[in-house]
Design a protein around this motif. Structure first.
Motif, short mmCIF file in Angstrom:
data_model
loop_
_atom_site.label_atom_id
_atom_site.label_comp_id
_atom_site.label_asym_id
_atom_site.label_seq_id
_atom_site.Cartn_x
_atom_site.Cartn_y
_atom_site.Cartn_z
N GLN A 5 28.52 57.29 74.23
CA GLN A 5 30.45 57.40 74.09
C GLN A 5 29.79 58.51 74.29
O GLN A 5 29.15 59.30 73.19
CB GLN A 5 30.10 56.26 72.73
CG GLN A 5 29.62 55.14 72.75
CD GLN A 5 30.40 54.31 70.92
OE1 GLN A 5 31.27 54.05 70.89
NE2 GLN A 5 29.21 54.95 70.51
N PRO A 7 32.04 61.77 71.93
CA PRO A 7 32.66 62.31 70.82
C PRO A 7 34.47 62.37 71.15
O PRO A 7 34.67 62.81 71.95
CB PRO A 7 32.13 64.27 70.66
CG PRO A 7 30.39 64.23 71.84
CD PRO A 7 31.60 63.02 72.94
N VAL A 9 36.60 63.65 69.50
CA VAL A 9 37.87 64.88 68.58
C VAL A 9 39.01 64.37 67.74
O VAL A 9 40.11 64.88 68.92
CB VAL A 9 37.87 65.98 69.02
CG1 VAL A 9 38.21 67.22 68.87
CG2 VAL A 9 36.10 66.40 70.21
N ARG A 32 34.88 56.26 61.30
CA ARG A 32 33.10 56.38 61.72
C ARG A 32 32.66 54.94 60.76
O ARG A 32 31.48 54.15 61.13
CB ARG A 32 32.59 57.78 61.17
CG ARG A 32 32.91 58.73 61.25
CD ARG A 32 32.05 60.01 60.88
NE ARG A 32 32.27 61.04 60.80
CZ ARG A 32 33.56 62.09 60.73
NH1 ARG A 32 33.72 61.59 59.28
NH2 ARG A 32 33.65 62.92 60.56
N LEU A 38 29.45 56.56 66.01
CA LEU A 38 30.44 57.02 67.56
C LEU A 38 30.42 58.42 66.35
O LEU A 38 30.86 58.37 65.22
CB LEU A 38 32.03 56.45 67.00
CG LEU A 38 33.11 57.02 67.71
CD1 LEU A 38 32.32 58.08 69.61
CD2 LEU A 38 33.84 56.93 67.77
N ASP A 39 30.27 60.03 67.39
CA ASP A 39 29.75 61.31 67.41
C ASP A 39 31.74 61.46 66.96
O ASP A 39 32.40 61.15 67.88
CB ASP A 39 29.39 61.99 68.31
CG ASP A 39 29.30 63.56 66.97
OD1 ASP A 39 30.07 63.65 65.82
OD2 ASP A 39 29.38 64.36 68.29
N VAL A 40 32.09 61.45 65.37
CA VAL A 40 34.32 61.25 64.96
C VAL A 40 33.64 63.51 64.63
O VAL A 40 33.11 63.14 63.80
CB VAL A 40 34.47 60.81 64.47
CG1 VAL A 40 35.63 60.93 64.29
CG2 VAL A 40 33.89 59.33 65.07
N ARG A 41 34.49 63.77 65.05
CA ARG A 41 34.72 65.64 64.85
C ARG A 41 36.30 65.49 64.35
O ARG A 41 37.17 64.87 64.77
CB ARG A 41 34.13 66.40 65.65
CG ARG A 41 33.27 65.97 66.53
CD ARG A 41 31.85 66.33 65.54
NE ARG A 41 30.80 66.51 66.23
CZ ARG A 41 30.15 67.25 66.94
NH1 ARG A 41 30.42 68.82 66.86
NH2 ARG A 41 28.88 67.91 67.95
N LEU A 59 31.39 72.05 72.47
CA LEU A 59 31.02 70.77 72.05
C LEU A 59 30.08 70.61 74.20
O LEU A 59 30.42 71.32 74.68
CB LEU A 59 31.55 69.77 72.72
CG LEU A 59 32.30 69.08 70.97
CD1 LEU A 59 33.70 68.75 71.44
CD2 LEU A 59 31.40 68.87 70.29
N PHE A 63 34.12 64.98 76.06
CA PHE A 63 34.32 64.64 74.77
C PHE A 63 35.93 63.65 74.91
O PHE A 63 36.36 63.91 76.21
CB PHE A 63 34.09 65.45 73.49
CG PHE A 63 35.67 66.61 74.06
CD1 PHE A 63 36.53 66.12 73.27
CD2 PHE A 63 34.79 68.03 74.98
CE1 PHE A 63 37.47 67.97 74.03
CE2 PHE A 63 35.87 69.03 74.75
CZ PHE A 63 37.11 69.05 74.21
N TYR A 225 41.63 55.67 71.44
CA TYR A 225 40.29 56.87 71.85
C TYR A 225 40.15 55.65 73.00
O TYR A 225 38.90 56.26 74.08
CB TYR A 225 39.60 57.00 70.78
CG TYR A 225 37.01 57.09 71.09
CD1 TYR A 225 36.83 57.99 71.80
CD2 TYR A 225 37.08 55.82 71.31
CE1 TYR A 225 36.09 58.49 72.13
CE2 TYR A 225 35.56 56.01 72.01
CZ TYR A 225 35.12 57.46 71.73
OH TYR A 225 33.75 57.42 72.82
#
Length: 240
Positions: A5, A7, A9, A32, A38-41, A59, A63, A225
């Motif tokens: 997956q 990220p 952003v 999250r 999942l990498d959530v920024r 990054l 993304f 997303y």
């Protein structure tokens, strides 16, 4: 093996009000929790760090940038694409969050928290948005109000904190002049700040809180997303 997956952003407008940053982080914590692993920024367009441009540059791979915005206007058409341009095409921009039926569910959740029952025929609603100079953005809020009007309320009227008419104060006064038994301002904003503070003084009987970390908003962030993701380049795929 399926591709990893990319990220997520999240791109918020940003505010000098510390409460806006706290609410952004609470929303992303809900995202999250709904999608473990999942990498959530978080990133911002103004007033807060990290900026979208800075984070995009850090990054290493593809993304998806999800605008934490309720309408499509200058920020989504110009500011976000400009910031992503520096990432060399690695950033896929998702759609803005609104308008969407899930946001009506979130608005009703927030109204319930201040004692307004869903679809109460004795309550007139002012759907209070930030406002925009772009007709399409304003028209979208009016269309959402029209959709919501069929849910049983005494009436639903769109209004704006700035840049468009009617103002929230004007809408509240107009509903009272027509005999509305009770007037509630439904805050169609994601985060606390100047506009949210302004809505609270518009003269309504009750005013709901910003949508913030409502579960429906978190679900909508993930829906945007998912709709925007594209297959990762082969070099980004995990090895078997």
């Amino acid at each position: 093996m399926t591709a990893a997956q990319p990220p997520l952003v999240a791109v918020a407008h940003g505010s000098r009000d510390p409460a806006a940053g706290r609410t952004t982080r609470a929303l992303l914590a809900a995202v999250r929790a709904a999608r473990p692993g999942l990498d959530v920024r978080e990133s911002y367009l103004d007033h807060a760090a990290p900026s979208l441009a800075d984070l995009a540059g850090e990054l290493p791979g593809p993304f998806v940038a999800v605008p934490l915005l309720l309408g499509a206007a200058y920020h989504s058409r110009v500011d976000i694409p400009a910031a992503l341009a520096a990432a060399g095409g690695r950033g896929q921009q998702a759609d803005v969050l609104g308008p969407d039926p899930l946001l009506l569910d979130a608005l009703e959740r927030r109204l319930g928290e201040v004692g307004v029952m869903r679809g109460d025929p004795g309550t007139a609603i002012v759907l209070a948005a930030a406002g925009s100079t772009e007709d399409a953005s304003v028209d979208a809020v009016h269309a959402l109000a029209e959709q919501w009007r069929g849910a049983g309320w005494w009436d639903v009227q769109a209004a704006f904190a700035s840049a468009a008419v009617p103002t929230v104060e004007e809408a509240v006064a107009a509903l009272r002049s027509r005999g509305a038994p009770r007037v509630a301002v439904a805050t169609y904003l994601l985060f606390p700040g100047l506009f949210a503070d302004k809505l609270a003084t518009a003269g309504a009987d009750v005013t709901s809180a910003p949508l913030g970390d409502a579960p429906e908003v978190a679900a909508l962030v993930l829906a945007r997303y998912d709709a925007a993701r594209s297959p990762l380049p082969a070099a980004s795929r995990p090895t078997t």
